[in-house]
Each structure stands twice: as C-alpha cells, then as structure tokens.
Design a protein around this motif. Structure first.
Motif, PDB file in Angstrom:
ATOM      1  N   GLY A  14      54.754 102.472 -57.999  1.00  0.00           N
ATOM      2  CA  GLY A  14      53.582 101.643 -57.706  1.00  0.00           C
ATOM      3  C   GLY A  14      53.192 102.219 -59.329  1.00  0.00           C
ATOM      4  O   GLY A  14      53.089 100.844 -60.042  1.00  0.00           O
ATOM      5  N   THR A  19      47.098  85.444 -50.328  1.00  0.00           N
ATOM      6  CA  THR A  19      47.160  84.795 -52.270  1.00  0.00           C
ATOM      7  C   THR A  19      47.542  83.319 -52.267  1.00  0.00           C
ATOM      8  O   THR A  19      46.764  83.339 -53.241  1.00  0.00           O
ATOM      9  CB  THR A  19      47.835  86.123 -52.268  1.00  0.00           C
ATOM     10  OG1 THR A  19      47.704  87.758 -52.301  1.00  0.00           O
ATOM     11  CG2 THR A  19      47.667  86.225 -53.725  1.00  0.00           C
ATOM     12  N   GLY A  25      45.832  98.987 -54.034  1.00  0.00           N
ATOM     13  CA  GLY A  25      46.700  98.541 -55.373  1.00  0.00           C
ATOM     14  C   GLY A  25      47.019  97.436 -55.190  1.00  0.00           C
ATOM     15  O   GLY A  25      46.621  96.085 -55.597  1.00  0.00           O
ATOM     16  N   ILE A  26      47.410  96.775 -53.393  1.00  0.00           N
ATOM     17  CA  ILE A  26      47.829  95.640 -53.370  1.00  0.00           C
ATOM     18  C   ILE A  26      46.725  94.590 -53.022  1.00  0.00           C
ATOM     19  O   ILE A  26      46.887  93.731 -53.615  1.00  0.00           O
ATOM     20  CB  ILE A  26      48.151  95.354 -51.593  1.00  0.00           C
ATOM     21  CG1 ILE A  26      49.634  96.296 -52.291  1.00  0.00           C
ATOM     22  CG2 ILE A  26      48.861  93.896 -51.151  1.00  0.00           C
ATOM     23  CD1 ILE A  26      50.286  96.675 -50.547  1.00  0.00           C
ATOM     24  N   LEU A  68      53.497  99.276 -53.993  1.00  0.00           N
ATOM     25  CA  LEU A  68      51.736 100.106 -53.906  1.00  0.00           C
ATOM     26  C   LEU A  68      51.326 100.536 -52.811  1.00  0.00           C
ATOM     27  O   LEU A  68      51.787 100.330 -52.151  1.00  0.00           O
ATOM     28  CB  LEU A  68      51.268  98.837 -54.840  1.00  0.00           C
ATOM     29  CG  LEU A  68      51.310  98.156 -56.345  1.00  0.00           C
ATOM     30  CD1 LEU A  68      50.653  96.998 -56.584  1.00  0.00           C
ATOM     31  CD2 LEU A  68      50.326  98.870 -57.313  1.00  0.00           C
ATOM     32  N   VAL A  95      53.767  93.619 -55.689  1.00  0.00           N
ATOM     33  CA  VAL A  95      52.753  94.612 -55.112  1.00  0.00           C
ATOM     34  C   VAL A  95      54.295  95.479 -53.728  1.00  0.00           C
ATOM     35  O   VAL A  95      53.698  96.817 -53.401  1.00  0.00           O
ATOM     36  CB  VAL A  95      52.572  94.430 -53.496  1.00  0.00           C
ATOM     37  CG1 VAL A  95      51.077  93.129 -54.530  1.00  0.00           C
ATOM     38  CG2 VAL A  95      53.581  93.369 -52.798  1.00  0.00           C
ATOM     39  N   SER A 123      57.807  86.526 -53.246  1.00  0.00           N
ATOM     40  CA  SER A 123      57.293  88.069 -51.929  1.00  0.00           C
ATOM     41  C   SER A 123      57.987  87.958 -50.997  1.00  0.00           C
ATOM     42  O   SER A 123      58.555  86.663 -50.389  1.00  0.00           O
ATOM     43  CB  SER A 123      56.059  88.153 -51.954  1.00  0.00           C
ATOM     44  OG  SER A 123      55.957  88.880 -51.958  1.00  0.00           O
ATOM     45  N   GLN A 175      55.388  99.254 -61.562  1.00  0.00           N
ATOM     46  CA  GLN A 175      55.148  97.816 -61.260  1.00  0.00           C
ATOM     47  C   GLN A 175      53.350  97.876 -61.924  1.00  0.00           C
ATOM     48  O   GLN A 175      53.224  96.843 -62.410  1.00  0.00           O
ATOM     49  CB  GLN A 175      54.031  97.775 -59.415  1.00  0.00           C
ATOM     50  CG  GLN A 175      55.418  97.753 -58.470  1.00  0.00           C
ATOM     51  CD  GLN A 175      56.894  96.896 -58.951  1.00  0.00           C
ATOM     52  OE1 GLN A 175      57.952  96.613 -59.055  1.00  0.00           O
ATOM     53  NE2 GLN A 175      56.212  95.664 -58.306  1.00  0.00           N
ATOM     54  N   ARG A 176      52.816  99.068 -61.934  1.00  0.00           N
ATOM     55  CA  ARG A 176      51.476  98.579 -63.220  1.00  0.00           C
ATOM     56  C   ARG A 176      51.499  98.168 -63.551  1.00  0.00           C
ATOM     57  O   ARG A 176      50.894  97.354 -65.090  1.00  0.00           O
ATOM     58  CB  ARG A 176      50.194  99.840 -62.084  1.00  0.00           C
ATOM     59  CG  ARG A 176      49.695  99.470 -61.032  1.00  0.00           C
ATOM     60  CD  ARG A 176      48.952 101.406 -60.733  1.00  0.00           C
ATOM     61  NE  ARG A 176      48.275 100.754 -60.161  1.00  0.00           N
ATOM     62  CZ  ARG A 176      47.147 100.667 -58.933  1.00  0.00           C
ATOM     63  NH1 ARG A 176      46.355  99.758 -60.687  1.00  0.00           N
ATOM     64  NH2 ARG A 176      46.530 100.561 -58.489  1.00  0.00           N
ATOM     65  N   GLU A 180      50.556  89.405 -47.238  1.00  0.00           N
ATOM     66  CA  GLU A 180      49.728  88.944 -48.472  1.00  0.00           C
ATOM     67  C   GLU A 180      50.021  87.594 -48.890  1.00  0.00           C
ATOM     68  O   GLU A 180      49.408  86.571 -49.320  1.00  0.00           O
ATOM     69  CB  GLU A 180      51.299  89.808 -49.610  1.00  0.00           C
ATOM     70  CG  GLU A 180      49.757  90.468 -50.701  1.00  0.00           C
ATOM     71  CD  GLU A 180      48.481  91.264 -50.280  1.00  0.00           C
ATOM     72  OE1 GLU A 180      47.678  90.110 -51.169  1.00  0.00           O
ATOM     73  OE2 GLU A 180      48.451  91.276 -49.742  1.00  0.00           O
ATOM     74  N   VAL A 222      46.238  93.780 -57.103  1.00  0.00           N
ATOM     75  CA  VAL A 222      46.799  92.655 -58.036  1.00  0.00           C
ATOM     76  C   VAL A 222      46.838  90.903 -56.916  1.00  0.00           C
ATOM     77  O   VAL A 222      46.737  90.168 -57.754  1.00  0.00           O
ATOM     78  CB  VAL A 222      48.328  92.967 -57.118  1.00  0.00           C
ATOM     79  CG1 VAL A 222      48.887  91.018 -57.263  1.00  0.00           C
ATOM     80  CG2 VAL A 222      49.384  94.213 -57.907  1.00  0.00           C
ATOM     81  N   ARG A 223      45.534  91.052 -56.114  1.00  0.00           N
ATOM     82  CA  ARG A 223      45.897  90.138 -54.345  1.00  0.00           C
ATOM     83  C   ARG A 223      44.732  89.156 -55.372  1.00  0.00           C
ATOM     84  O   ARG A 223      44.649  88.522 -55.817  1.00  0.00           O
ATOM     85  CB  ARG A 223      45.310  90.267 -53.784  1.00  0.00           C
ATOM     86  CG  ARG A 223      44.693  88.504 -53.088  1.00  0.00           C
ATOM     87  CD  ARG A 223      44.544  89.434 -51.472  1.00  0.00           C
ATOM     88  NE  ARG A 223      45.217  90.105 -50.495  1.00  0.00           N
ATOM     89  CZ  ARG A 223      44.966  91.409 -49.498  1.00  0.00           C
ATOM     90  NH1 ARG A 223      43.593  91.241 -49.406  1.00  0.00           N
ATOM     91  NH2 ARG A 223      45.050  92.028 -49.244  1.00  0.00           N
TER      92      ARG A 223
END
Length: 438
Positions: free
Chosen positions: A131, A193, A162-163, A158, A155, A184, A134-135, A189, A166-167
């Motif tokens: 995670g 989104t 965190g999800i 995450l 995501v 994705s 990813q950030r 998600e 990102v959304r």
C-alpha cells in the motif's frame, strides 16, 4: 483527451489488441475494464509510448506521447508501483523525477503530504508495504500537476481508508477538468468512482458508455413481490393477475415472486384490484459486477474447474468424523491444561503469592483452600493446581462435635517427599518466589 483510432498490437502470432478505438474525455473518471489478458495493460503502455502499436495510433491532446513537449508535466501515470529503486528513499525517488522534468523541489514535499507519506519520506522504499508503494506511485503521477492521469490498479494493497482516499482523489481531479483513466478489477469500486466505462475483451472493444447505461444494457431489472406467508392462495391469485397483464412471473426460493415486464406502479394497481395484501414490493437493479460478468462471459480465457480431489483422500470409516482444529495449536506459547480428573473438583488457582485473588475481607477467596475431604493437591495452599491424585474412597461425615482441622502449613515449608502432588516437583507451584525468579 486521449483518443485511440484502430489501435492494434501483435506479439508474433498473438494479437493483444485489435482495431481498438475509443476516447477518454476530460471532466470525468473513465473506467477501463476487461478480464485478465484482455489487453488493458498493453493499451496503456501504447498510450504512454512504451510500446509501439502494430497499426493505428493513439494521441493525447492530439499528439503522440513521445512528441509532447515535457510530457511528464502533461501526463502522469501509475502502471507499476514496484518500478522504484529500493535503495532510494521516497523523497529522493521523487526528487530525481522532479529534476529530470524541471519540476521545483518544493513540489516533492507537497505530493508527499498529499499521499500521506511525509512521515516516511526519508525511509528507503525497499521497506515499504504494498500500500505504501502504491501511494508513492500515485505521488509520482501527481508530481508534475498533469492534466491527463492514467492509473493501473491504483487501490491494489490499500486499506479501506486508502481506497476511499483514492476514490475521492480521482473524483476531485476529474472535477478540476482533468482526464482520468483508471483500470481496475474491483467492480464495486468502479461503480462508486467511474462515470464512464470502456470495456474490452480479447483485445477488442465490447462497450463504451456510461455506467448507468452499461448496467441497463447488460442486466434484466425485475421487481420482488411478497405476499403473506400464511396465505399461499394470495400468492397464486396475484401471480395469475400479473401473468394475465403481460408480466413474466417466476417463484423465488424464499416464497417471493420475481416479476419482469411490469413497472412497480402497475404491479401495485393489479394487487389492489385483486384484493391481495403485499408484504414487499421492491425494485431490483443489477450491480455493475453482474452486468460486467454477463458482458464478458464469452471473453474470459481462464476458467476454474471443480476440484474433485479424486484419490487424494482416504475414505473415513462409517460414523467417523474428521478432528476439529484447535485454534492456536502448534503455535509458540500454545498450552492446554490437562482435563480435570474424573470425580475431582474444578481447577483452583493457588492461594497466596503475588497477584492472588482475595476474598471480601482481604483473605483468600471462598473455596481457595478447598472443602474438608477435598482430594490432595486441589485447593491446598501452595499446592500444584494441575497435579492429579488418585480418587479417594468416600468417607463418612464427621460428627458435629469434631474438632476443626489444623490450619494449613505455610507455603514456604519444604515438602517431605518430592512426589507428583508435592510443590517441589513443579516449579510453577512455588508461588513464594519473586516474579523474576520463576
């Protein structure tokens, strides 16, 4: 805006993408969906100039990526979060990217704060979790404050917080008029989104429409109708009325009716005319996952089969059951006390010693010393609470005038014979030793 026209990519005899055409417009989040091996990653690599198309072209703002002046400041992308030198810290990684693109160093600290990595900015990235990686990749994509952003599984790894972050980030970027293209596999998600969807299968375009239109085009909406369970004749009466009005009625496992072809107000009117009371009348709309599975069911390359386990397990004898697993068994520190002796009393904690429970008047709690005639090793002060002794023969009750039993010996007195019921035979029974000496 991203525009692909007749995009085709072949690797030898394999065609990864074939005649793919679509547009990704600014101001909205566009989801990029497709099964594994459908060509999503290949398409994104061709958008960024990492792979050359066999035929066709793809442009960003009317120009191929390689011809964009200072492309990193116009396009940001996250394709592989592991594409980081593990020996560099998060800040040095971003700083090197900023220096290559002429981005001020102060922007590095800004994006580290945006993605929440300011506290670990000087730690080496090889120690980052999935995670955190990813950030860091999202921070690199945001470094040049670009107008076009591409994210491949942003995501992945995450946590829920965190999800959600990102959304909200992608929605905020699209609200600023940017072009946001997201690939994705998380249908739930994407439903929360994305505003628009581009779906491909085996390298070819399957759908290019809004999320709402995609679900409506690839699912059958219906209504659930439920009548009182105690009056089954009402359900039959309602079913006949709905069928006569042109509806398609199917029974559900829980006793409800699934009605297709009739709107909810019409179903309510028909039930009222037939004199049928309703316990439930609710619409059902398919989820994005259901619509996606229906759309791509013919484009899936990898399907699971039933695991028969033929010949791998020995048949159990009649009446035998497999043993139930014991939670924690085999792990460090796992311990189960021995079962109580048949006819004995429950285990009692040893009296005295540091931390021993006390009674309401400061003495030992009730039952700590056991009842007269209790088996040896149970309830005696300083005795091993887990020591077992042989059952004793029942004794006749003592007369009322019998003298009281002598008080128990102090716990510090050594045992005469080191047998199984003696405190000296078990180090755990010595409750007079300090805590560090045990």
């Amino acid at each position: 805006m991203i525009e692909a026209v007749g995009l085709t990519k072949r690797y030898g005899d394999k065609t990864a993408v074939y005649n793919l055409s679509f547009q990704v417009r600014p101001g909205s989040v566009t989801g990029f969906l497709g099964p594994n091996g459908s060509g999503k990653s290949t398409t994104m690599r061709m958008i960024l100039g990492l792979d050359n198309p066999t035929s066709g072209q793809v442009t960003i703002g009317g120009h191929p990526y390689r011809r964009l002046p200072n492309a990193p400041r116009q396009v940001g992308a996250l394709l592989d979060a592991k594409a980081v030198h593990g020996g560099r810290s998060a800040r040095n990684h971003l700083l090197s990217l900023a220096q290559l693109s002429g981005i001020p160093a102060r922007r590095v600290d800004e994006v580290l704060g945006v993605v929440g990595l300011q506290d670990v900015a000087r730690k080496r990235s090889k120690g980052f979790s999935l995670g955190m990686g990813q950030r860091l990749g999202i921070a690199a994509a945001l470094l040049g404050d670009p107008q076009v952003l591409l994210f491949d599984e942003p995501v992945n790894g995450l946590d829920p917080e965190g999800i959600l972050w990102v959304r909200n980030l992608m929605k905020a970027l699209a609200a600023e008029g940017r072009t946001v293209f997201v690939s994705s596999h998380l249908m739930s998600e994407m439903a929360l989104t994305a505003d628009h969807l581009i779906v491909i299968g085996r390298g070819q375009l399957l759908a290019d429409m809004s999320v709402t239109d995609f679900i409506s085009a690839n699912s059958a909406d219906f209504a659930r109708v439920r009548t009182p369970d105690t009056e089954p004749q009402l359900r039959e009466k309602l079913g006949a009325a709905l069928t006569g009005a042109g509806g398609h009625v199917l029974p559900e496992q829980d006793g409800a009716l699934r009605v297709m072809g009739l709107p909810l107000p019409r179903i309510s009117d028909l039930a009222h005319e037939a004199g049928v009371r309703l316990w439930e009348l609710s619409p059902h709309q398919a989820s994005l996952e259901e619509a996606y599975m229906r759309m791509t069911q013919g484009a899936v390359d990898y399907r699971s089969t039933i695991d028969q386990k033929a010949g791998l397990q020995q048949p159990l004898p009649p009446g035998a059951e497999p043993p139930m697993p014991v939670p924690g068994q085999g792990q460090p520190g796992w311990y189960a006390p021995p079962p109580p002796q048949q006819g004995g009393q429950p285990f009692a904690m040893p009296a005295g010693g540091p931390g021993a429970p006390t009674g309401p008047y400061g003495g030992a709690p009730a039952g700590a010393y056991g009842a007269p005639g209790a088996p040896a090793g149970q309830g005696a002060p300083g005795a091993n609470p887990y020591a077992q002794s042989a059952p004793q023969a029942p004794q006749t009750p003592a007369p009322q005038a019998q003298a009281p039993a002598a008080p128990p010996a102090p716990a510090a007195a050594p045992a005469a014979t080191p047998d199984a019921s003696s405190p000296a035979s078990s180090p755990a029974a010595d409750t007079n030793q300090p805590e560090d000496a045990r």
